[in-house]
Design a protein around this motif. Sequence first.
Motif, mmCIF file in Angstrom:
data_model
loop_
_atom_site.group_PDB
_atom_site.id
_atom_site.type_symbol
_atom_site.label_atom_id
_atom_site.label_comp_id
_atom_site.label_asym_id
_atom_site.label_seq_id
_atom_site.Cartn_x
_atom_site.Cartn_y
_atom_site.Cartn_z
ATOM 1 N N PHE A 52 0.781 -13.390 7.265
ATOM 2 C CA PHE A 52 0.824 -12.935 5.871
ATOM 3 C C PHE A 52 -0.589 -12.720 5.322
ATOM 4 N N ASP A 53 -1.523 -13.613 5.701
ATOM 5 C CA ASP A 53 -2.916 -13.437 5.280
ATOM 6 C C ASP A 53 -3.527 -12.187 5.907
ATOM 7 N N VAL A 54 -3.218 -11.955 7.173
ATOM 8 C CA VAL A 54 -3.732 -10.769 7.859
ATOM 9 C C VAL A 54 -3.180 -9.510 7.195
ATOM 10 N N VAL A 55 -1.897 -9.515 6.856
ATOM 11 C CA VAL A 55 -1.288 -8.364 6.169
ATOM 12 C C VAL A 55 -2.013 -8.095 4.851
ATOM 13 N N ARG A 56 -2.279 -9.136 4.091
ATOM 14 C CA ARG A 56 -2.974 -8.946 2.809
ATOM 15 C C ARG A 56 -4.353 -8.324 3.021
ATOM 16 N N ARG A 57 -5.047 -8.791 4.041
ATOM 17 C CA ARG A 57 -6.369 -8.225 4.333
ATOM 18 C C ARG A 57 -6.257 -6.775 4.791
ATOM 19 N N LEU A 58 -5.282 -6.483 5.632
ATOM 20 C CA LEU A 58 -5.088 -5.111 6.118
ATOM 21 C C LEU A 58 -4.788 -4.141 4.986
ATOM 22 N N THR A 59 -4.043 -4.592 4.005
ATOM 23 C CA THR A 59 -3.638 -3.701 2.918
ATOM 24 C C THR A 59 -4.624 -3.692 1.755
ATOM 25 N N ALA A 60 -5.557 -4.621 1.722
ATOM 26 C CA ALA A 60 -6.466 -4.721 0.580
ATOM 27 C C ALA A 60 -7.878 -4.220 0.863
ATOM 28 N N GLU A 61 -8.321 -4.263 2.099
ATOM 29 C CA GLU A 61 -9.711 -3.922 2.390
ATOM 30 C C GLU A 61 -9.904 -2.412 2.424
ATOM 31 N N ALA A 62 -10.889 -1.953 1.708
ATOM 32 C CA ALA A 62 -11.118 -0.521 1.503
ATOM 33 C C ALA A 62 -11.435 0.237 2.787
ATOM 34 N N GLN A 63 -12.114 -0.400 3.744
ATOM 35 C CA GLN A 63 -12.512 0.321 4.947
ATOM 36 C C GLN A 63 -11.363 0.494 5.935
ATOM 37 N N VAL A 64 -10.222 -0.133 5.669
ATOM 38 C CA VAL A 64 -9.068 -0.012 6.550
ATOM 39 C C VAL A 64 -8.166 1.107 6.035
ATOM 40 N N ALA A 65 -7.916 2.086 6.891
ATOM 41 C CA ALA A 65 -7.044 3.199 6.511
ATOM 42 C C ALA A 65 -5.627 2.688 6.279
ATOM 43 N N PRO A 66 -4.913 3.270 5.335
ATOM 44 C CA PRO A 66 -3.544 2.822 5.061
ATOM 45 C C PRO A 66 -2.655 2.963 6.298
ATOM 46 N N SER A 67 -1.867 1.942 6.548
ATOM 47 C CA SER A 67 -0.923 1.924 7.652
ATOM 48 C C SER A 67 0.329 1.222 7.156
ATOM 49 N N THR A 68 1.474 1.649 7.619
ATOM 50 C CA THR A 68 2.692 0.934 7.280
ATOM 51 C C THR A 68 2.735 -0.331 8.123
ATOM 52 N N VAL A 69 2.953 -1.467 7.481
ATOM 53 C CA VAL A 69 2.930 -2.749 8.179
ATOM 54 C C VAL A 69 4.348 -3.310 8.292
ATOM 55 N N ILE A 70 4.671 -3.780 9.494
ATOM 56 C CA ILE A 70 5.952 -4.432 9.762
ATOM 57 C C ILE A 70 5.657 -5.804 10.349
ATOM 58 N N LEU A 71 6.260 -6.828 9.768
ATOM 59 C CA LEU A 71 6.108 -8.177 10.298
ATOM 60 C C LEU A 71 7.075 -8.373 11.462
ATOM 61 N N ILE A 72 6.643 -9.148 12.466
ATOM 62 C CA ILE A 72 7.482 -9.485 13.604
ATOM 63 C C ILE A 72 7.413 -10.987 13.829
ATOM 64 N N SER A 73 8.468 -11.541 14.445
ATOM 65 C CA SER A 73 8.469 -12.977 14.722
ATOM 66 C C SER A 73 9.596 -13.332 15.669
ATOM 67 N N THR A 74 9.449 -14.481 16.321
ATOM 68 C CA THR A 74 10.543 -15.050 17.102
ATOM 69 C C THR A 74 11.493 -15.798 16.182
ATOM 70 N N HIS A 75 11.035 -16.099 14.980
ATOM 71 C CA HIS A 75 11.865 -16.805 14.003
ATOM 72 C C HIS A 75 12.771 -15.823 13.271
ATOM 73 N N SER A 76 13.770 -16.353 12.629
ATOM 74 C CA SER A 76 14.706 -15.541 11.861
ATOM 75 C C SER A 76 14.043 -15.025 10.586
ATOM 76 N N GLU A 77 14.462 -13.837 10.165
ATOM 77 C CA GLU A 77 13.966 -13.278 8.906
ATOM 78 C C GLU A 77 14.299 -14.202 7.737
#
Length: 122
Positions: free
Chosen positions: A63-88
């Motif tokens: 979740f922290d990585v997602v926030r950084r990916l979507t907030a930092e200006a030098q990172v081009a916009p990308s659609t983010v999908i979370l994945i896990s072995t745990h249940s949604e």
Amino acid sequence: MTLRCLIIDDSPRFLTAARGLLEREGLSVVATALTGDDALRCAAELAPDVTLVDIHLGAQSGFDVVRRLTAEAQVAPSTVILISTHSEDDFADLIADSPVAGFLPKTGLSAEAIREVLGRAA
């Protein structure tokens, strides 16, 4: 147009398996990353169309990585999908409050599932 994907997970074994699966199904995996810092570098350099982020990245939170990916200006916009072995359901509130397009269980990971999430997000 081939969908360009970045996969972020702390398991080299999973990264290899996921890359092989998604590439066989027609996606272009432009990079894989083991850490959030590596992910940010790859995202900034390669501008993937979609980024898959594991919820548990060892000592880091996906979740922290997602926030950084979507907030930092030098990172081009990308659609983010979370994945896990745990249940949604285990993370439903956190997923809903995050800037992601959706969630996929690792056992359900496929190019078709990714496209479905992208279609719902559009």
